[in-house]
Motif scaffolding. Structure first.
Motif, PDB file in Angstrom:
ATOM      1  N   LEU A  18       0.823  -1.204   0.000  1.00 36.02           N
ATOM      2  CA  LEU A  18       0.000   0.000   0.000  1.00 36.02           C
ATOM      3  C   LEU A  18       0.864   1.263   0.000  1.00 36.02           C
ATOM      4  O   LEU A  18       0.509   2.264  -0.629  1.00 36.02           O
ATOM      5  N   LEU A  35       2.088   1.745  -3.499  1.00 32.60           N
ATOM      6  CA  LEU A  35       0.980   2.243  -4.307  1.00 32.60           C
ATOM      7  C   LEU A  35       0.740   3.716  -4.026  1.00 32.60           C
ATOM      8  O   LEU A  35       0.437   4.502  -4.941  1.00 32.60           O
ATOM      9  N   ALA A  54       0.262   6.712  -6.576  1.00 32.06           N
ATOM     10  CA  ALA A  54      -1.052   7.356  -6.634  1.00 32.06           C
ATOM     11  C   ALA A  54      -1.045   8.774  -6.095  1.00 32.06           C
ATOM     12  O   ALA A  54      -1.855   9.605  -6.531  1.00 32.06           O
ATOM     13  N   SER A  67      -2.522   3.576 -10.968  1.00 34.05           N
ATOM     14  CA  SER A  67      -2.868   3.281  -9.578  1.00 34.05           C
ATOM     15  C   SER A  67      -4.325   2.839  -9.450  1.00 34.05           C
ATOM     16  O   SER A  67      -4.650   1.993  -8.603  1.00 34.05           O
ATOM     17  N   LEU A  68      -5.222   3.392 -10.275  1.00 33.38           N
ATOM     18  CA  LEU A  68      -6.626   2.985 -10.217  1.00 33.38           C
ATOM     19  C   LEU A  68      -6.783   1.509 -10.570  1.00 33.38           C
ATOM     20  O   LEU A  68      -7.592   0.801  -9.964  1.00 33.38           O
ATOM     21  N   THR A  77      -5.326  -0.564  -7.669  1.00 30.90           N
ATOM     22  CA  THR A  77      -6.155  -0.482  -6.466  1.00 30.90           C
ATOM     23  C   THR A  77      -7.206  -1.581  -6.413  1.00 30.90           C
ATOM     24  O   THR A  77      -7.637  -1.994  -5.325  1.00 30.90           O
ATOM     25  N   ARG A  78      -7.624  -2.085  -7.563  1.00 36.75           N
ATOM     26  CA  ARG A  78      -8.641  -3.141  -7.581  1.00 36.75           C
ATOM     27  C   ARG A  78      -8.237  -4.361  -6.760  1.00 36.75           C
ATOM     28  O   ARG A  78      -9.078  -5.058  -6.209  1.00 36.75           O
ATOM     29  N   PHE A 117      -6.831  -4.352  -3.986  1.00 35.81           N
ATOM     30  CA  PHE A 117      -6.908  -4.057  -2.553  1.00 35.81           C
ATOM     31  C   PHE A 117      -8.340  -3.730  -2.137  1.00 35.81           C
ATOM     32  O   PHE A 117      -8.560  -3.011  -1.168  1.00 35.81           O
ATOM     33  N   ARG A 118      -9.311  -4.270  -2.869  1.00 36.29           N
ATOM     34  CA  ARG A 118     -10.713  -3.923  -2.591  1.00 36.29           C
ATOM     35  C   ARG A 118     -11.177  -4.398  -1.216  1.00 36.29           C
ATOM     36  O   ARG A 118     -12.191  -3.912  -0.699  1.00 36.29           O
ATOM     37  N   PHE A 174      -7.052   2.251   4.039  1.00 38.71           N
ATOM     38  CA  PHE A 174      -6.301   2.231   2.775  1.00 38.71           C
ATOM     39  C   PHE A 174      -5.641   3.588   2.527  1.00 38.71           C
ATOM     40  O   PHE A 174      -4.440   3.678   2.259  1.00 38.71           O
ATOM     41  N   ALA A 179      -1.588   4.315   2.629  1.00 39.15           N
ATOM     42  CA  ALA A 179      -0.991   4.721   1.352  1.00 39.15           C
ATOM     43  C   ALA A 179      -0.374   6.119   1.454  1.00 39.15           C
ATOM     44  O   ALA A 179       0.731   6.358   0.943  1.00 39.15           O
ATOM     45  N   TYR A 197     -14.697   7.981  -0.622  1.00 38.71           N
ATOM     46  CA  TYR A 197     -14.797   6.550  -0.397  1.00 38.71           C
ATOM     47  C   TYR A 197     -16.170   6.134   0.138  1.00 38.71           C
ATOM     48  O   TYR A 197     -16.534   4.965   0.050  1.00 38.71           O
TER      49      TYR A 197
END
Length: 300
Positions: free
Chosen positions: A68, A71, A75, A166-167, A170-171, A173-174, A181, A185, A231
């Motif tokens: 994270l 990432l 991101a 990054s998008l 990110t999937r 780490f759902r 998160f 990050a 979020y």
């Protein structure tokens, strides 16, 4: 969507547009790496306060923290430095307009990403429209030989690529709670960028109260606060409706850049903005749906 949801989307778009104004204020006294370092550090602190206040469970897996954190560098740390770096050469509104290309760049990255969403004909038309908008933005620099402005637009485009990559990452780490998160990050971003900022730009010297105000607003409001809203409403309103923030942010940056900083927006910038908006409408399906509805209305 409810009126409340639309209000929150409008609020987020306005705040994110205003973040380019905060960048413009900060780069008057500090370098772009410190703009990024202060934003992610203050943002991380704000997110950890939210984690504690909401009593969210924090994962203990060190490997997850490292992933994270890395990432977060992609991101947050990199694009948060690239945009203020670019704003040393282009207006806040121009940087915000290029930022609106993020969904368009994401379409390209997702198409080639493993298990990513494949581009449709309408999305490809949207990509072409979006990049024609970027070409409009570059026209004044090409005509005047402004190499620094072209480089700045390229830096903004690189930031949108960071967002797009990054998008897609990110999937995976759902399953991580969104507030946690963001906190982890952003912490990873701060750990990575602050030492680099110290080595490259030295200890920042801030003498104006407005610079401190911009740093706090950028970290707490434009990052920590907006992430908490984002979020929470994203699962409820969906990605298509949430993408309306992409339309609001450039307009917000242009208006406030003109009113507060005296920035000049050329007609080619407006043309670029319109072309990007057409591309976004094609990508999220709104423009094809409107065209189909009008065609059916005429037929009936």
């Amino acid at each position: 969507m409810t009126t409340r949801d639309w209000f929150l989307i409008g609020l987020l778009g306005t705040i994110w547009g205003f973040s380019f104004i905060f960048n413009a204020i900060l780069i008057r006294e500090i370098g772009p790496l410190w703009v990024s370092g202060l934003r992610v550090s203050i943002g991380a602190l704000g997110c950890w306060v939210a984690v504690l206040a909401l009593r969210r469970p924090v994962p203990r897996d060190p490997v997850l923290w490292v992933k994270l954190g890395l990432l977060g560098v992609l991101a947050y740390a990199l694009p948060f430095a690239l945009f203020p770096l670019a704003q040393s050469h282009v207006a806040s509104g121009v940087a915000a307009i290029v930022n609106a290309l993020t969904p368009i760049v994401t379409v390209i990255v997702s198409h080639f990403w493993r298990d990513g969403e494949k581009a449709t004909r309408y999305k490809l038309i949207g990509v072409a429209a979006g990049f024609s908008g970027a070409a409009f933005l570059a026209l004044p620099s090409l005509a005047g030989g402004g190499a620094s402005q072209l480089w700045a637009i390229g830096a903004c485009l690189s930031a949108t690529l960071c967002y797009a990559l990054s998008l897609n990452i990110t999937r995976s780490f759902r399953d991580v709670e969104p507030t946690v998160f963001a906190a982890i990050a952003l912490t990873g971003s701060a750990v990575a960028v602050v030492p680099v900022a110290l080595a490259a730009e030295g200890i920042p010297v801030i003498t104006h109260a407005e610079t401190w105000g911009a740093a706090l607003a950028l970290g707490l409001i434009a990052t920590a606060f907006t992430f908490q809203i984002m979020y929470r409403i994203l699962p409820r309103v969906g990605a298509t409706n949430f993408s309306a923030t992409t339309f609001i942010a450039p307009a917000s940056a242009i208006i406030f850049g003109f009113l507060l900083l005296g920035e000049i927006i050329r007609p080619t910038h407006i043309l670029g903005l319109l072309a990007i908006f057409v591309g976004l409408l094609m990508i999220d399906g709104r423009l094809p749906r409107w065209a189909s509805a009008r065609k059916r209305a005429r037929a009936s």
